[in-house]
Design a protein around this motif. Structure first.
Motif, PDB file in Angstrom:
ATOM      1  N   TYR A 117       0.837  -1.208   0.000  1.00  0.00           N
ATOM      2  CA  TYR A 117       0.000   0.000   0.000  1.00  0.00           C
ATOM      3  C   TYR A 117       0.874   1.263   0.000  1.00  0.00           C
ATOM      4  O   TYR A 117       0.764   2.123   0.849  1.00  0.00           O
ATOM      5  N   ASP A 119       0.896   3.924  -1.790  1.00  0.00           N
ATOM      6  CA  ASP A 119       0.313   5.223  -2.128  1.00  0.00           C
ATOM      7  C   ASP A 119      -0.896   5.586  -1.287  1.00  0.00           C
ATOM      8  O   ASP A 119      -1.637   6.518  -1.633  1.00  0.00           O
ATOM      9  N   ILE A 120      -1.115   4.860  -0.194  1.00  0.00           N
ATOM     10  CA  ILE A 120      -2.269   5.134   0.652  1.00  0.00           C
ATOM     11  C   ILE A 120      -1.844   5.050   2.115  1.00  0.00           C
ATOM     12  O   ILE A 120      -1.062   4.172   2.487  1.00  0.00           O
ATOM     13  N   ASP A 121      -2.318   5.988   2.915  1.00  0.00           N
ATOM     14  CA  ASP A 121      -2.013   5.953   4.340  1.00  0.00           C
ATOM     15  C   ASP A 121      -2.729   4.783   4.995  1.00  0.00           C
ATOM     16  O   ASP A 121      -3.862   4.449   4.640  1.00  0.00           O
ATOM     17  N   ARG A 124      -6.330   4.883   6.093  1.00  0.00           N
ATOM     18  CA  ARG A 124      -7.353   5.010   5.047  1.00  0.00           C
ATOM     19  C   ARG A 124      -7.782   3.645   4.499  1.00  0.00           C
ATOM     20  O   ARG A 124      -8.707   3.568   3.684  1.00  0.00           O
ATOM     21  N   GLU A 128     -11.576   3.229   2.812  1.00  0.00           N
ATOM     22  CA  GLU A 128     -11.591   3.045   1.359  1.00  0.00           C
ATOM     23  C   GLU A 128     -11.929   1.617   0.945  1.00  0.00           C
ATOM     24  O   GLU A 128     -11.877   1.277  -0.236  1.00  0.00           O
ATOM     25  N   GLY A 169      -4.744  -0.395  -4.132  1.00  0.00           N
ATOM     26  CA  GLY A 169      -4.634   0.761  -5.016  1.00  0.00           C
ATOM     27  C   GLY A 169      -5.525   0.598  -6.226  1.00  0.00           C
ATOM     28  O   GLY A 169      -5.988  -0.508  -6.526  1.00  0.00           O
TER      29      GLY A 169
END
Length: 226
Positions: A117, A119-121, A124, A128, A169
């Motif tokens: 992951y 590109d994502i905290d 989240r 999401e 993603g």
């Protein structure tokens, strides 16, 4: 002699018990479906948590018999073409899902971030939709899988799907346009086979499917994978 005989009986009984289905209505996919490949990623370190997940103790995958019967038909079609299903996760104990949620709360544990992951905290992942407090996997009729080719030397080569299993993603969305034509074709092959045999896809993950008429739609099981 009698002691040796009794010891042999004990061993045989022990093997019989350990080989029995862990829950009525479930089957061990590796035993039930000839040729299927099992790679239980949550039993090892090759997953977004980068460690074994609670409830997974061995490289096995269980599913409801109803779902396994459909998979057996798909496997037969693929095997006739030199291909096979490869399973990453099937039945998931509720304790494993609880482990996911505990992991989410630990902001410092990000060992798997770069691979799964980037590109994502982490905080989240639940909002999401990548991780949920209740998972269809725990009902026993949801599966994460791909298609692989069997080489002449017997090695298993996964078809290129454009993103790895459990990569969080947009590129992992089933109908993503960020993958090339061959990767789209490979995803379409998997999706078509699964849908035609009674499974519904999850649009955020190309590898995730649930039996439409699942036998335990309201039950979340918690027996371990062992």
């Amino acid at each position: 002699m009698r002691r040796l005989f009794m010891g042999l009986i004990s061993v045989l009984i022990g093997h019989a018990v350990s080989a029995a289905p862990v829950h009525e209505g479930f089957v061990d996919l590796g035993d039930y479906i000839p040729g299927i490949v099992i790679e239980a990623r949550y039993a090892g370190h090759e997953n977004f948590m980068a460690r074994p997940v609670k409830g997974y103790h061995t490289n096995k995958a269980f599913m409801s018999r109803a779902a396994a019967d459909r998979l057996k038909l798909i496997q037969k079609r693929l095997s006739d073409c030199g291909l096979t299903l490869k399973v990453f996760d099937a039945y998931r104990p509720q304790r494993a899902v609880d482990d996911f949620m505990d992991w989410i709360k630990d902001r410092d544990d990000t060992l798997g971030k770069q691979r799964y992951y980037p590109d994502i905290d982490k905080d989240r992942l639940v909002p999401e939709g990548y991780i949920a407090e209740r998972s269809g996997h725990s009902r026993g009729s949801t599966i994460d899988l791909t298609i692989a080719a069997i080489a002449e030397d017997g090695s298993v080569l996964e078809l290129d799907m454009g993103s790895p299993w459990d990569f969080f993603g947009p590129i992992s969305h089933a109908l993503s346009l960020d993958v090339n034509m061959q990767q789209r074709a490979n995803r379409a092959l998997l999706r078509t086979l699964m849908v035609n045999h009674g499974f519904k896809p999850y649009e955020a993950e190309w590898w995730h499917f649930t039996l439409v008429d699942e036998p335990y739609p309201d039950t979340y099981f918690n027996f371990p994978v062992e």
